[in-house]
Design an enzyme around this catalytic site. Structure first.
Site, PDB file in Angstrom:
ATOM      1  NE  ARG A 191     -30.911   2.300  41.990  1.00  0.00           N
ATOM      2  CZ  ARG A 191     -30.163   1.316  41.497  1.00  0.00           C
ATOM      3  NH1 ARG A 191     -30.733   0.323  40.805  1.00  0.00           N
ATOM      4  NH2 ARG A 191     -28.868   1.290  41.684  1.00  0.00           N
ATOM      5  CB  THR A 193     -35.800   7.319  37.957  1.00  0.00           C
ATOM      6  OG1 THR A 193     -36.455   8.580  38.182  1.00  0.00           O
ATOM      7  CG2 THR A 193     -36.151   6.329  39.057  1.00  0.00           C
ATOM      8  CD1 TRP A 204     -41.835  16.935  43.237  1.00  0.00           C
ATOM      9  CD2 TRP A 204     -43.128  16.701  45.047  1.00  0.00           C
ATOM     10  NE1 TRP A 204     -41.574  15.700  43.771  1.00  0.00           N
ATOM     11  CE2 TRP A 204     -42.348  15.523  44.879  1.00  0.00           C
ATOM     12  CE3 TRP A 204     -44.010  16.771  46.122  1.00  0.00           C
ATOM     13  CZ2 TRP A 204     -42.443  14.446  45.759  1.00  0.00           C
ATOM     14  CZ3 TRP A 204     -44.103  15.694  46.988  1.00  0.00           C
ATOM     15  CH2 TRP A 204     -43.328  14.549  46.806  1.00  0.00           C
ATOM     16  CB  SER A 232     -43.032  18.958  54.023  1.00  0.00           C
ATOM     17  OG  SER A 232     -41.679  19.361  54.179  1.00  0.00           O
ATOM     18  CG  HIS A 235     -40.802  16.640  48.421  1.00  0.00           C
ATOM     19  ND1 HIS A 235     -41.159  17.882  47.951  1.00  0.00           N
ATOM     20  CD2 HIS A 235     -39.912  16.150  47.515  1.00  0.00           C
ATOM     21  CE1 HIS A 235     -40.527  18.123  46.815  1.00  0.00           C
ATOM     22  NE2 HIS A 235     -39.752  17.095  46.536  1.00  0.00           N
ATOM     23  NE  ARG A 265     -32.420  19.655  44.475  1.00  0.00           N
ATOM     24  CZ  ARG A 265     -32.668  18.819  43.466  1.00  0.00           C
ATOM     25  NH1 ARG A 265     -33.412  17.750  43.659  1.00  0.00           N
ATOM     26  NH2 ARG A 265     -32.147  19.052  42.271  1.00  0.00           N
ATOM     27  CB  CYS A 367     -40.407   8.638  36.153  1.00  0.00           C
ATOM     28  SG  CYS A 367     -39.457   7.308  36.889  1.00  0.00           S
ATOM     29  CB  CYS A 370     -41.149   8.488  39.831  1.00  0.00           C
ATOM     30  SG  CYS A 370     -39.432   8.690  39.319  1.00  0.00           S
TER      31      CYS A 370
END
Length: 448
Positions: A191, A193, A204, A232, A235, A265, A367, A370
């Site tokens: 989720r 963060t 990235w 992709s 992502h 996005r 993170c 992450c």
């Protein structure tokens, strides 16, 4: 003459009601025809408008299933089964290295932010066979906000152990337990963060620019395009999960959907949606190809979880052997058409090296949460690549394929993540696009 005229008049009078009826009937026919023509026109116009709104129709590019079939199968079969599967004791725990040893660039102050330190779980929380594998290093550092911290609470009934083998597509040494720790994935959902800014963009940028650039159609072969599309699509899926579970108000700890982010996005760029579907079908193909292995695998997690373990085995069999999936989408992706010609072995080595680099970049994610989900999903994707491209042919797969427990856990959790993303995009796209149309948002090419 008079009689004749009178007779003619009487005859006309007698015929006039008939003429009136015929006239009324003719008018009615014309009216009905006009009405039906109008109705048919509006129906056709409606269908045309619906077709215009359906951006994703026909076959998913480079795959063997169409969008409508994928959405239907995911909604009715795959998503419900996967949701149950990842909650079982076998699939809810993941073994991972959570450290800040980035091999590509020096420490840039990641650990200066608040809530950087995360303590390891006490050994008492782990099953006896795994205690020796736990790291006793100093607390792991992380970058970001409290939402980025990994909850290390572990159910003591979780494990009995699997034999481990290394994955040639990923950089982590899965046989080295010295730096590993276990996390409960249900306590650490993917989720929002708060991990944004230069550090996140650097991750990235390194992945795309150095390891899977977006080749022009005339400059690349299909194998090179596939690596870009897989990354992709992954992502896009990560972004969808951030948008679906977003911290809307930090002061009130209010979480919800951020559909503007979803549109800006992902939805604004059709190729990102197409790549999401492609990645979903690619991983699904790996799972169905490994059907025999996954059905026969052992899912024991301890004598206290016998019923749950039987449920896990049953869910796996339902998932990989579902008759609806076999009938509607028997071959989600055809890997046999790849690595042909003289450049085949060279291309495979090149792309394998690039993917290993991407795997190593996960150690640079600032993170902690992450990093957890990045490592899990990259390992899951690497496992799919291993299943599809390391062993040649269906007949050899059953005898030559070796998967370790962590790979299977990563693979099925990745498929569930992609399934959730496909479902969310399918259901929420119309609402997100209406919001975007009302707000007239400007393009945002920054994917982080």
């Amino acid at each position: 003459m008079a009689d004749t005229d009178v007779g003619n008049v009487n005859a006309k009078e007698k015929r006039s009601p008939k003429r009136l009826i015929l006239l009324i009937g003719a008018v009615a026919v014309v009216a009905v025809a006009v009405f039906l023509n109008t109705q048919n026109s509006s129906i056709f116009d409606c269908n045309c408008r619906k077709a215009e709104k359906q951006k994703y129709i026909g076959m998913v590019e480079d795959c063997c299933c169409d969008y409508e079939t994928v959405n239907k199968l995911n909604t009715e079969v795959l998503h419900p089964l996967l949701q149950d599967l990842v909650k079982t004791p076998f699939y809810r725990y993941f073994k991972v290295k959570l450290w800040c040893d980035c091999p590509f660039w020096p420490d840039d102050g990641m650990c200066r932010l608040r809530d950087c330190s995360v303590c390891e779980c006490p050994e008492s929380e782990f099953p006896e066979p795994f205690k020796k594998a736990l790291s006793k290093d100093n607390p792991v550092c992380q970058e970001g906000k409290p939402q980025g911290a990994v909850d290390r609470t572990v159910d003591t009934r979780a494990f009995t152990g699997w034999t481990v083998t290394d994955n040639p597509w990923t950089s982590d040494d899965e046989t080295d337990n010295g730096e590993m720790t276990y996390v409960n994935l249900l306590l650490n959902p993917e989720r929002y963060t708060g991990y944004i800014g230069p550090s996140a963009r650097r991750i990235w940028d390194a992945i795309y620019s150095e390891n899977c650039p977006k080749y022009a159609s005339e400059q690349s072969c299909q194998e090179e395009k596939i690596l870009y599309k897989l990354v992709s699509g992954l992502h896009s899926s990560i972004t969808v999960h951030i948008a679906s579970d977003y911290l809307l108000d930090e002061a009130k700890n209010l979480w919800g959907q951020n559909l503007t982010l979803l549109y800006d996005r992902v939805l604004r760029y059709p190729d990102r949606v197409r790549n999401l579907y492609f990645t979903f079908l690619f991983v699904l193909r790996a799972v169905t190809k490994a059907e025999n292995y996954l059905v026969e695998a052992e899912y024991e997690t301890g004598k206290d979880n016998v019923i749950e373990d039987l449920k896990t085995k049953s869910l796996m069999k339902q998932l990989v052997s579902d008759p609806k999936t076999r009938a509607a989408c028997p071959l989600p992706f055809d890997e046999a058409k790849l690595w042909k010609g003289q450049r085949g072995p060279e291309l495979k080595q090149q792309i394998q090296k690039q993917f290993r680099n991407i795997s190593a970049i996960m150690d640079c994610v600032g993170c902690e949460k992450c990093r957890l989900w990045g490592k899990l999903q990259i390992l899951g994707l690497g496992t799919a690549l291993k299943i599809l491209f390391t062993v040649n042919g269906e007949e050899n797969l059953r005898h030559n394929l070796e998967l370790q427990r962590n790979e299977v856990i990563a693979l099925m959790n990745l498929l569930n993540r992609l399934s959730e993303s496909v479902r969310f995009v399918h259901e929420m796209s119309p609402v997100a696009e209406r919001i975007a149309e009302d707000g007239k948002t400007k393009p945002n090419h920054n994917r982080t």
